[in-house]
Scaffold this active site. Structure first.
Site, PDB file in Angstrom:
ATOM      1  CG  ASP A 283      -1.110  -3.546   3.439  1.00 50.56           C
ATOM      2  OD1 ASP A 283      -0.563  -2.637   2.790  1.00 50.56           O
ATOM      3  OD2 ASP A 283      -1.348  -4.664   2.973  1.00 50.56           O
ATOM      4  CG  HIS A 284       3.702   0.449   3.405  1.00 54.54           C
ATOM      5  ND1 HIS A 284       4.068  -0.829   3.123  1.00 54.54           N
ATOM      6  CD2 HIS A 284       4.081   1.195   2.337  1.00 54.54           C
ATOM      7  CE1 HIS A 284       4.655  -0.861   1.947  1.00 54.54           C
ATOM      8  NE2 HIS A 284       4.679   0.356   1.436  1.00 54.54           N
TER       9      HIS A 284
ATOM     10  CE  LYS B  14       2.277   2.732  -1.081  1.00 53.57           C
ATOM     11  NZ  LYS B  14       3.576   3.348  -1.126  1.00 53.57           N
TER      12      LYS B  14
ATOM     13  CG  ASP C 193       7.848  -8.509   0.124  1.00 52.25           C
ATOM     14  OD1 ASP C 193       7.709  -8.172   1.302  1.00 52.25           O
ATOM     15  OD2 ASP C 193       8.532  -7.864  -0.699  1.00 52.25           O
TER      16      ASP C 193
ATOM     17  CG  HIS D 199       1.620  -4.211   0.022  1.00 52.43           C
ATOM     18  ND1 HIS D 199       1.349  -3.920   1.332  1.00 52.43           N
ATOM     19  CD2 HIS D 199       2.979  -4.295  -0.066  1.00 52.43           C
ATOM     20  CE1 HIS D 199       2.492  -3.836   1.998  1.00 52.43           C
ATOM     21  NE2 HIS D 199       3.486  -4.068   1.174  1.00 52.43           N
TER      22      HIS D 199
HETATM   23  C1  BG6 Z   1       7.085  -3.804   1.308  1.00 57.27           C
HETATM   24  C2  BG6 Z   1       7.851  -4.961   0.771  1.00 57.27           C
HETATM   25  O1  BG6 Z   1       6.012  -4.235   2.091  1.00 57.27           O
HETATM   26  O2  BG6 Z   1       6.582  -3.023   0.232  1.00 57.27           O
HETATM   27  C3  BG6 Z   1       8.975  -4.492  -0.137  1.00 57.27           C
HETATM   28  O3  BG6 Z   1       8.384  -5.718   1.842  1.00 57.27           O
HETATM   29  C4  BG6 Z   1       8.439  -3.591  -1.211  1.00 57.27           C
HETATM   30  O4  BG6 Z   1       9.664  -5.589  -0.706  1.00 57.27           O
HETATM   31  C5  BG6 Z   1       7.593  -2.495  -0.600  1.00 57.27           C
HETATM   32  O5  BG6 Z   1       9.540  -3.038  -1.903  1.00 57.27           O
HETATM   33  C6  BG6 Z   1       6.920  -1.660  -1.647  1.00 57.27           C
HETATM   34  O6  BG6 Z   1       6.355  -0.550  -1.020  1.00 57.27           O
HETATM   35  P1  BG6 Z   1       6.291   0.849  -1.747  1.00 57.27           P
HETATM   36  O7  BG6 Z   1       5.565   1.732  -0.794  1.00 57.27           O
HETATM   37  O8  BG6 Z   1       7.696   1.256  -2.028  1.00 57.27           O
HETATM   38  O9  BG6 Z   1       5.534   0.564  -2.992  1.00 57.27           O
END
Ligand code: BG6
Length: 520
Positions: free
Chosen positions: A201-202, A206, A259, A264
């Site tokens: 979960d990127h 952060k 999504d 997130h």
């Molecule tokens: C991704 C989603 O996981 O996270 C995207 O698939 C979204 O739709 C993005 O735009 C948002 O990530 P960040 O790091 O730009 O807030």
């Protein structure tokens, strides 16, 4: 609004740990789906940042794997990506050496025979570069290929460590509902042991997200007020100005709830709400997160609302509506905005609503957590507020700006100087990451890639966490699927989303905080 600045002294910074001792063992990182955007925009720039800071092992190789018949142009393309998206100087002295670590292997994900070829190739590189058996497989393909790739890696005996760590990193989306996530988990765990699995979960990569735990547990003064006695409610917003950016086919099947909210935002919620873990180790942190998610009762459908953007304007420029986006159905019922009200039934949070909202094509790009404190029990200055430049005394508010303008602000009331009466105005105490520590070019993947190479799962999702969040949201997704929206599009691009989103929070006598970003 007046501001009180706080800063970090240069002496403090010079003593900050650099993490130089966290260097992974020799290994090969194998990226499946390497011809996609993620590899070029995020993964390779992040790996190069690790190289720059001396955090990659000397014996290390990167192998891109995808269907296209690419050759040496792959490494050149990655080099261009590092410069363009990593903020790296094209003449950086370390770039040539780094690019020599990169190679490409064409493979059809559903051709078992190709995996034998891959194994031979990896063994060849390992011998040539003295790497040994360390392998990290990164699945950055479309999700429908995850299961097949994992099965083939297992069939070729590549999932089991011989002389070195072996792991698998799996990008989101991890399933599209509870059943599919369970199925995928079973599949993954039939080949890889859970300790080898890194579900990305990127958001957890952060700095500002990791800082939530530091803020709460490296400081003594916040914890005593971090509960239902002092907090009125919590708002978490993930607002984007971007639309679907050519990802129409993916987004049509996903929508905002799947999504962003289900993963997130639930991660953010858990970090705000969890009990102090006994250590910053995967097991303790994950256990506490799980307890939070388990304490959330099912969400009445009334407490979840959706929206879809129509045409509008972003920063003064006209933009089209979602249904007119590339490869999106003109009658699409996919939500590009979702908001939910959740409760956490435990002693700390009972009765404190958590409001979550996420949307595309909103007025401003900002991901923020806002902790709204209760009003003081007796407002002794309230009757004098009429003479103040501000309309009313506002309760304390702590805002954690995840992005952009990364930082934390605490709002409190202060006496307005020189007025004859006791006039009170809100001011902000503001911590700004860039001001305190300088601007960082890190994109979040540095930390996640490094941790996965080191075998540290703290910042990755556990099987149980993924399933419990799908269990929470699947009934809403089903209810929405059974009742197609009649009013879509229901918000204009460039607005703050549909009216139903405002009503959701207004029902509790509250309002969304829309002055997002650094306001002082
Ligand atoms: C991704 C989603 O996981 O996270 C995207 O698939 C979204 O739709 C993005 O735009 C948002 O990530 P960040 O790091 O730009 O807030």
């Amino acid at each position: 609004m007046p501001t009180i600045e706080m800063s970090v002294s240069p002496e403090d910074l010079s003593q900050a740990p650099r993490g130089g001792e966290r260097i992974p063992e020799a290994g090969i990182l194998v990226i499946f789906g390497a011809s996609g955007d993620l590899t070029k925009r995020k993964l390779l720039p992040a790996l190069f940042h690790l190289e720059q800071t001396g955090l990659l092992p000397a014996d290390f190789a990167i192998v891109g794997v995808a269907r296209r018949p690419l050759g040496e142009e792959f490494a050149a393309d990655m080099r261009a990506g590092i410069v363009e998206f990593g903020g790296v100087d094209a003449g950086d002295a370390k770039l040539d050496h780094f690019v020599k670590r990169i190679s490409y292997f064409p493979l059809k994900f559903d051709h078992p025979a190709d995996y034998l070829g891959l194994k031979v190739e990896l063994d060849r590189i390992a011998v040539e570069r003295n790497i040994g058996g360390g392998r990290l497989f990164y699945l950055a393909t479309a999700p429908e290929f995850f299961a097949g790739i994992i099965e083939n890696l297992g069939a070729q005996g590549m999932a089991q460590p011989e002389q070195g760590k072996v792991g698998v990193v799996i990008e989101k989306p991890f399933g599209h509902d509870l059943d599919s996530a369970r199925g995928l988990n079973r599949h993954v765990n039939s080949v890889f042991h859970e300790s080898q699995v890194f579900r990305i979960d990127h958001y957890l990569g952060k700095e500002t997200v990791q800082n939530i735990l530091v803020f709460r547990f490296a400081n003594g003064i916040f914890e005593p007020v971090w509960n239902r006695n002092y907090i009125d409610h919590v708002q978490i917003t993930a607002a984007e100005t971007l639309g679907v950016e050519g990802r129409g086919p993916f987004y049509e099947k996903a929508g905002a709830l799947r999504d962003v909210v289900q993963n997130h935002m639930m991660e953010l919620l858990s970090l705000v709400a969890l009990e102090p873990p006994s250590s910053f180790e995967a097991e303790s942190v994950r256990r506490e997160k799980l307890k939070v998610w388990k304490a959330i009762p099912s969400v009445p459908v009334l407490n979840a609302v959706r929206g879809q953007y129509g045409a509008g304007a972003i920063a003064g420029e006209p933009v089209r509506g979602y249904r007119d986006e590339d490869r999106v159905s003109p009658e699409s019922g996919t939500e590009t905005y979702a908001a939910v009200k959740l409760e956490i039934e435990n002693w700390r949070w009972a009765g404190v609503p958590f409001y979550l909202r996420a949307g595309k094509r909103l007025k401003k790009r900002a991901t923020e957590i806002s902790i709204q404190f209760k009003q003081p029990p007796l407002l002794i200055f309230d009757r004098l507020a009429a003479s103040a430049p501000c309309q009313q005394i506002q309760p304390n508010q702590l805002t954690i700006r995840i992005q952009p303008d990364e930082g934390i602000a605490l709002r409190f009331g202060a006496k307005v100087p020189t007025t004859p009466e006791m006039a009170v105005c809100p001011v902000n105490m503001d911590f700004d990451y860039a001001e305190a520590f300088g601007k960082s070019s890190a994109n979040g993947y540095e930390r996640l890639l490094l941790d996965a190479m080191l075998g540290d799962q703290t910042l990755f999702s556990h099987r149980d966490g993924v399933e419990i969040n799908w269990a929470l949201y699947t009934p809403i997704l089903e209810a929405w699927a059974n009742k197609p929206p009649e009013t879509f599009p229901n918000y204009a691009a460039g607005s703050w989303g549909p009216e139903c989103g405002d009503h959701l929070i207004a029902r509790g006598g509250r309002a969304w905080r829309n002055n997002l970003g650094r306001t002082s």
